[in-house]
Design an enzyme around this catalytic site. Sequence first.
Site, PDB file in Angstrom:
ATOM      1  N   GLY A   1       6.052   0.705  19.640  1.00 17.69           N
ATOM      2  CA  GLY A   1       6.625   1.349  20.815  1.00 17.69           C
ATOM      3  C   GLY A   1       7.384   2.626  20.518  1.00 17.69           C
ATOM      4  O   GLY A   1       7.899   3.265  21.427  1.00 17.69           O
TER       5      GLY A   1
ATOM      6  N   LYS B   1       5.818   4.221   3.348  1.00 22.05           N
ATOM      7  CA  LYS B   1       4.806   4.935   2.569  1.00 22.05           C
ATOM      8  C   LYS B   1       5.418   5.732   1.409  1.00 22.05           C
ATOM      9  O   LYS B   1       4.700   6.241   0.559  1.00 22.05           O
ATOM     10  CB  LYS B   1       3.997   5.858   3.478  1.00 22.05           C
ATOM     11  CG  LYS B   1       3.145   5.083   4.475  1.00 22.05           C
ATOM     12  CD  LYS B   1       2.616   5.997   5.566  1.00 22.05           C
ATOM     13  CE  LYS B   1       1.881   5.224   6.634  1.00 22.05           C
ATOM     14  NZ  LYS B   1       2.734   4.293   7.391  1.00 22.05           N
TER      15      LYS B   1
END
Length: 181
Positions: A143, A103
Amino acid sequence: CMVLFDVSEFALYQIEQEFVRCFQNVDIACIVGDVKDVAQLNRVFSKYRPSTVFHAAAYKHVPMMEGENAWLAVRNNVLGSKRVAEAAMRHGTDEMVLISTDKAVTPTNVKGATRRLAERVLAVLQAKGETRFVTVRFGNVLGSNGSVIPTFREQIEGGGPVTVTHPDIIRYFMLIPEAAQ
């Protein structure tokens, strides 16, 4: 000695237990602390003299860190990164790896902007000392702590909808072994 430094004592406990199970011969020091606390960083760096630092501390939940919480994200993600980097330089750390985000490429939210600023701060500090600063950018690591996947799974199991921060968002995913490589 491997030093684990985190603001969350529960997260430290969990990783300590995993290391005890998997790597019984590794000496571990678990320290509850805040990356913005210069005095504590200096004590830890002075005592343990790490040769390599992996810095992953960041507020990363995009919707929560917008609006009223944006300044907290700036303080933690940018100022905290700067303080860890300066402590590394002061105490002769060979290398610091900043765990950033995809991002940060062209930021459209506070998380991306603060991680991009942290990357730029380290780039400036690179020219001022011997410590080598490296940045790696990850997408969503399946995860990992704070992954969006458990939220998506719960939404799907509940019949949906699956919420995203923006309908045009592109998400990248990788497995923990891929991220480690």
